[in-house]
Scaffold this active site. Structure first.
Site, PDB file in Angstrom:
ATOM      1  N   HIS A  69       0.857  -1.196   0.000  1.00 35.12           N
ATOM      2  CA  HIS A  69       0.000   0.000   0.000  1.00 35.12           C
ATOM      3  C   HIS A  69       0.885   1.235   0.000  1.00 35.12           C
ATOM      4  O   HIS A  69       1.750   1.411   0.853  1.00 35.12           O
ATOM      5  CB  HIS A  69      -0.950  -0.025   1.200  1.00 35.12           C
ATOM      6  CG  HIS A  69      -2.030  -1.041   1.066  1.00 35.12           C
ATOM      7  ND1 HIS A  69      -2.493  -1.808   2.105  1.00 35.12           N
ATOM      8  CD2 HIS A  69      -2.745  -1.417  -0.031  1.00 35.12           C
ATOM      9  CE1 HIS A  69      -3.441  -2.620   1.673  1.00 35.12           C
ATOM     10  NE2 HIS A  69      -3.619  -2.399   0.375  1.00 35.12           N
ATOM     11  N   GLU A  72       1.894   3.609   2.982  1.00 34.34           N
ATOM     12  CA  GLU A  72       2.366   2.967   4.193  1.00 34.34           C
ATOM     13  C   GLU A  72       3.904   2.920   4.201  1.00 34.34           C
ATOM     14  O   GLU A  72       4.529   1.866   4.254  1.00 34.34           O
ATOM     15  CB  GLU A  72       1.700   1.599   4.338  1.00 34.34           C
ATOM     16  CG  GLU A  72       0.190   1.756   4.435  1.00 34.34           C
ATOM     17  CD  GLU A  72      -0.614   0.486   4.369  1.00 34.34           C
ATOM     18  OE1 GLU A  72      -1.847   0.580   4.159  1.00 34.34           O
ATOM     19  OE2 GLU A  72      -0.037  -0.615   4.521  1.00 34.34           O
ATOM     20  N   HIS A 204       2.386  -3.752   6.801  1.00 40.67           N
ATOM     21  CA  HIS A 204       1.415  -2.688   6.524  1.00 40.67           C
ATOM     22  C   HIS A 204       1.446  -1.691   7.674  1.00 40.67           C
ATOM     23  O   HIS A 204       2.053  -1.939   8.722  1.00 40.67           O
ATOM     24  CB  HIS A 204       0.000  -3.271   6.422  1.00 40.67           C
ATOM     25  CG  HIS A 204      -0.241  -4.054   5.183  1.00 40.67           C
ATOM     26  ND1 HIS A 204      -0.915  -3.555   4.101  1.00 40.67           N
ATOM     27  CD2 HIS A 204       0.105  -5.327   4.836  1.00 40.67           C
ATOM     28  CE1 HIS A 204      -0.973  -4.466   3.142  1.00 40.67           C
ATOM     29  NE2 HIS A 204      -0.368  -5.553   3.562  1.00 40.67           N
ATOM     30  N   GLU A 277       0.464  -5.119  10.989  1.00 38.13           N
ATOM     31  CA  GLU A 277       0.057  -3.724  10.907  1.00 38.13           C
ATOM     32  C   GLU A 277       0.891  -2.982  11.946  1.00 38.13           C
ATOM     33  O   GLU A 277       0.781  -3.249  13.141  1.00 38.13           O
ATOM     34  CB  GLU A 277      -1.442  -3.567  11.240  1.00 38.13           C
ATOM     35  CG  GLU A 277      -2.368  -4.108  10.188  1.00 38.13           C
ATOM     36  CD  GLU A 277      -2.481  -3.198   8.964  1.00 38.13           C
ATOM     37  OE1 GLU A 277      -1.836  -2.121   8.950  1.00 38.13           O
ATOM     38  OE2 GLU A 277      -3.164  -3.571   8.014  1.00 38.13           O
TER      39      GLU A 277
HETATM   40  N1  LIG Z   1      -3.007  -1.760   5.695  1.00 35.82           N
HETATM   41  S1  LIG Z   1      -4.568  -1.707   5.593  1.00 35.82           S
HETATM   42  O1  LIG Z   1      -5.020  -0.559   6.333  1.00 35.82           O
HETATM   43  O2  LIG Z   1      -4.952  -1.700   4.202  1.00 35.82           O
HETATM   44  N2  LIG Z   1      -5.219  -3.030   6.245  1.00 35.82           N
HETATM   45  C1  LIG Z   1      -4.975  -4.312   5.594  1.00 35.82           C
HETATM   46  C2  LIG Z   1      -5.380  -5.377   6.622  1.00 35.82           C
HETATM   47  C3  LIG Z   1      -5.344  -6.797   6.114  1.00 35.82           C
HETATM   48  C4  LIG Z   1      -4.163  -7.353   5.608  1.00 35.82           C
HETATM   49  C5  LIG Z   1      -4.159  -8.701   5.212  1.00 35.82           C
HETATM   50  C6  LIG Z   1      -5.304  -9.464   5.280  1.00 35.82           C
HETATM   51  C7  LIG Z   1      -6.477  -8.893   5.786  1.00 35.82           C
HETATM   52  C8  LIG Z   1      -6.504  -7.561   6.181  1.00 35.82           C
HETATM   53  C9  LIG Z   1      -5.836  -4.424   4.343  1.00 35.82           C
HETATM   54  O3  LIG Z   1      -5.287  -4.889   3.315  1.00 35.82           O
HETATM   55  O4  LIG Z   1      -7.018  -4.064   4.437  1.00 35.82           O
HETATM   56 ZN   LIG Z   2      -1.882  -1.796   4.001  1.00 34.56          ZN
END
Ligand SMILES: NS(=O)(=O)N[C@@H](Cc1ccccc1)C(=O)O
Ligand SMILES: [Zn+2]
Length: 315
Positions: A69, A72, A204, A277
């Site tokens: 992302h 991030e 992330h 995260e």
């Molecule tokens: N970094 S984030 O805010 O996008 N959160 C991630 C959280 C996430 C990551 C992997 C599997 C399920 C959920 C996302 O891809 O939504």
């Molecule tokens: Zn993310």
């Protein structure tokens, strides 16, 4: 470039230069290559860290991916922390030397360099998340790479059909050159019918969580996840979370996602694949842009968890 005050964050060019320096200064244990190109043509840098790094040895392999992302940016710093610690620590720290000698560790600091560079373009943050490839037949730009992986893609309402949505799954699985390139690399690590990569963390921000599959279903056990396998994910996840103070949980406890990287890595390859995260715990849109002053503490915070994950590959 990053806005004033945040210069300590690495741009794509600075990250590439750091990786080139690591490969040059530690040529015996680090080799730089790329798994392919982004939509706009940037190399998707891959640094391999291992003794005899230029040779494929029969050692368990580990993968760290960062910056799927775009906004991030702390995750790119996390991958660079792993590189810096394992290369510069090799000569002086016996525990690091043992990890590097007994494993092949692959680090991809920028899965989505186009998005990352766009996010900091114009000297202010764009709040960008997705890739930068225009969506065919639409005026929208970008796909959420973490809904674009080809396991249960678009199966379960865990992503959006709308091209302009932040969690748009793309026109097809692996429609994005970035997810396709990383997947092709992982696929290439099937040697003699066995996937050599045993464990993986995708970094992330934010919320301070340790997440594990499946994301596509709320069920703990499912076709492709036995009770014993689910227990191992939780046990190792909790062990890592105990070292960094993050909250450990199955990804779908947060919300259902389909096409995420962890479901694909486990579903397709049985790789013990987690999402971390990182910091901060909460904070609205500003949560994606913590001050550069937190980089050292918030990357080192994961050192022990990284070591647990590397050593779990040989378990
Ligand atoms: N970094 S984030 O805010 O996008 N959160 C991630 C959280 C996430 C990551 C992997 C599997 C399920 C959920 C996302 O891809 O939504
Ligand atoms: Zn993310």
């Amino acid at each position: 470039d990053f806005p004033p005050g945040d210069e300590a964050y690495h741009t794509y060019a600075e990250t590439t230069a750091d990786l080139q320096k690591a490969a040059k200064d530690h040529g015996d244990i680090a080799t730089l290559s790329s798994v392919g190109k982004s939509y706009e043509g940037r190399a998707l840098n891959l640094l391999k860290i291992s003794d005899n790094a230029g040779t494929d040895e029969n050692e368990p392999e580990v993968l760290f991916t960062c910056n799927q992302h775009a906004r991030e940016h702390l995750t790119t710093e996390m991958c660079l922390r792993i590189v810096q610690r394992l290369t510069s620590g090799y000569a002086s720290d016996p525990a690091i030397r043992k990890m590097v000698d007994e494993h092949e560790i692959h680090v991809i600091p920028n899965v989505n360099p186009d998005g990352s560079e766009y996010d900091i373009s114009g000297g202010e943050y764009q709040g960008w998340r997705k890739t930068r490839k225009p969506v065919p037949g639409s005026s929208a730009v970008g796909t959420d790479p973490n809904r674009n992986w080809d396991y249960k893609w678009n199966c379960c309402g865990g992503s959006s059909d709308s091209p302009s949505a932040e969690d748009y799954h793309g026109p097809s699985a692996f429609s994005e050159s970035e997810t396709k390139a990383v997947a092709d690399f992982v696929n290439s690590r099937v040697v003699g019918g066995a996937q050599q990569i045993k464990t993986h963390i995708d970094f992330h921000t934010f919320s301070e969580l340790v997440l594990w599959p499946f994301g596509y279903t709320k069920n703990e056990t499912e076709q492709g996840m036995t009770e014993a396998e689910a227990r191992r994910f939780a046990d190792v996840g909790k062990k890592m979370a105990a070292t960094n103070g993050y909250t450990p949980e199955q990804a779908s406890d947060l919300y259902v996602t389909d096409g995420d990287v962890n479901d694909w890595a486990w579903g397709k390859h049985k790789i013990l694949s987690y999402t971390f995260e990182m910091y901060p715990k909460d904070g609205g849109i500003d949560g994606f842009y913590p001050p550069a002053s937190v980089i050292p503490e918030q990357t080192a915070r994961n050192d022990k968890a990284v070591d647990i994950l590397i050593n779990e590959a040989g378990a």
